[in-house]
Scaffold this active site. Structure first.
Site, PDB file in Angstrom:
ATOM      1  N   ASN A 102      62.051  58.567  69.234  1.00  0.00           N
ATOM      2  CA  ASN A 102      62.861  57.945  68.135  1.00  0.00           C
ATOM      3  C   ASN A 102      62.966  56.407  68.243  1.00  0.00           C
ATOM      4  O   ASN A 102      63.560  55.970  69.156  1.00  0.00           O
ATOM      5  CB  ASN A 102      64.339  58.428  68.220  1.00  0.00           C
ATOM      6  CG  ASN A 102      65.140  58.191  66.821  1.00  0.00           C
ATOM      7  OD1 ASN A 102      64.819  58.501  65.730  1.00  0.00           O
ATOM      8  ND2 ASN A 102      65.901  57.289  66.948  1.00  0.00           N
ATOM      9  N   GLU A 120      63.592  54.115  61.757  1.00  0.00           N
ATOM     10  CA  GLU A 120      63.004  55.169  60.681  1.00  0.00           C
ATOM     11  C   GLU A 120      61.584  55.820  61.254  1.00  0.00           C
ATOM     12  O   GLU A 120      61.342  56.927  61.382  1.00  0.00           O
ATOM     13  CB  GLU A 120      62.665  54.433  59.466  1.00  0.00           C
ATOM     14  CG  GLU A 120      62.390  55.523  58.331  1.00  0.00           C
ATOM     15  CD  GLU A 120      63.516  56.233  57.850  1.00  0.00           C
ATOM     16  OE1 GLU A 120      63.240  57.474  57.757  1.00  0.00           O
ATOM     17  OE2 GLU A 120      64.664  55.846  57.690  1.00  0.00           O
ATOM     18  N   LYS A 135      55.761  60.170  62.329  1.00  0.00           N
ATOM     19  CA  LYS A 135      56.639  60.839  61.316  1.00  0.00           C
ATOM     20  C   LYS A 135      57.423  59.549  60.579  1.00  0.00           C
ATOM     21  O   LYS A 135      57.463  58.552  61.061  1.00  0.00           O
ATOM     22  CB  LYS A 135      57.648  61.503  62.230  1.00  0.00           C
ATOM     23  CG  LYS A 135      58.812  62.198  61.161  1.00  0.00           C
ATOM     24  CD  LYS A 135      59.731  63.074  62.018  1.00  0.00           C
ATOM     25  CE  LYS A 135      60.601  63.851  61.159  1.00  0.00           C
ATOM     26  NZ  LYS A 135      61.867  62.599  60.198  1.00  0.00           N
TER      27      LYS A 135
END
Length: 203
Positions: A102, A120, A135
């Protein structure tokens, strides 16, 4: 520096362009000053403070998400590192689903937890998959300059750095976290009184 003991409540707050954007309580699993590991039990509440938000309200707020769902979230946060590793499980057998890198601001410690900002863009490596994958690339391209003005290239570079390390076979985390299980007595925590008034700094 505030160090937390196992079982302490740790509040993760997100700060976007000088405003509190999001907050949620989690539980300290371990903290040695460099690596802070937290666990968010299912049902942990989300809070979305009021603000001007030129970049828009938090996407989970817009989607109506008010608490964490599923098996709970284990998070590995390192000092001065602009990403965390999230660990997820699924199904009644609590099956490990893979590593989730992340991208986010390095944690800035506070007396009640830490402040950060999700970037994001992420990298995921599903369990059993031969390699990793990006992602939210399109979402990052659409919102990046608005949410993180002047930092898009820096954030992309951090993602590229993670990808290169993975390709080189590096593992900078303990893979045994995949089989970690929470203390069964750990239930969702409440946000402490005054969590919004604890000073924060914008990156």
């Amino acid at each position: 520096m505030t160090l937390f003991r196992p079982g302490d409540t740790v509040v993760r707050r997100e700060v976007i362009r000088g405003e509190l954007w999001f907050a949620s309580p989690s539980i300290c699993v371990q903290d040695d000053g460099d690596l802070l590991v937290t666990y968010q039990p299912p049902g942990s509440p989300f809070a979305f403070p009021d603000g001007e938000f030129p970049a828009g309200r938090h996407p989970w707020d817009l989607a109506g998400h008010r608490s964490w769902q599923g098996h709970g979230l284990l998070s590995l946060h390192w000092a001065d590192v602009d990403h965390a590793i999230f660990v997820f499980w699924t199904g009644p057998e609590r099956r490990f689903t893979g590593w989730y890198f992340n991208l986010q601001d390095a944690p800035r410690r506070t007396p009640i937890g830490f402040d950060t900002l999700d970037h994001e863009l992420d990298i995921v490596w599903p369990a059993g998959a031969p390699s990793w994958e990006w992602k939210d690339v399109e979402e990052f391209a659409r919102t990046g300059e608005l949410r993180y003005p002047g930092r898009v290239s820096e954030i992309q570079a951090e993602g590229d750095r993670i990808a290169a390390r993975l390709d080189a076979g590096a593992r900078w985390w303990d893979e045994s976290w995949a089989t970690w299980e929470p203390d069964p007595s750990w239930t969702p925590r409440a946000l402490p009184d005054g969590w919004e008034s604890v000073p924060w700094a914008n990156r």
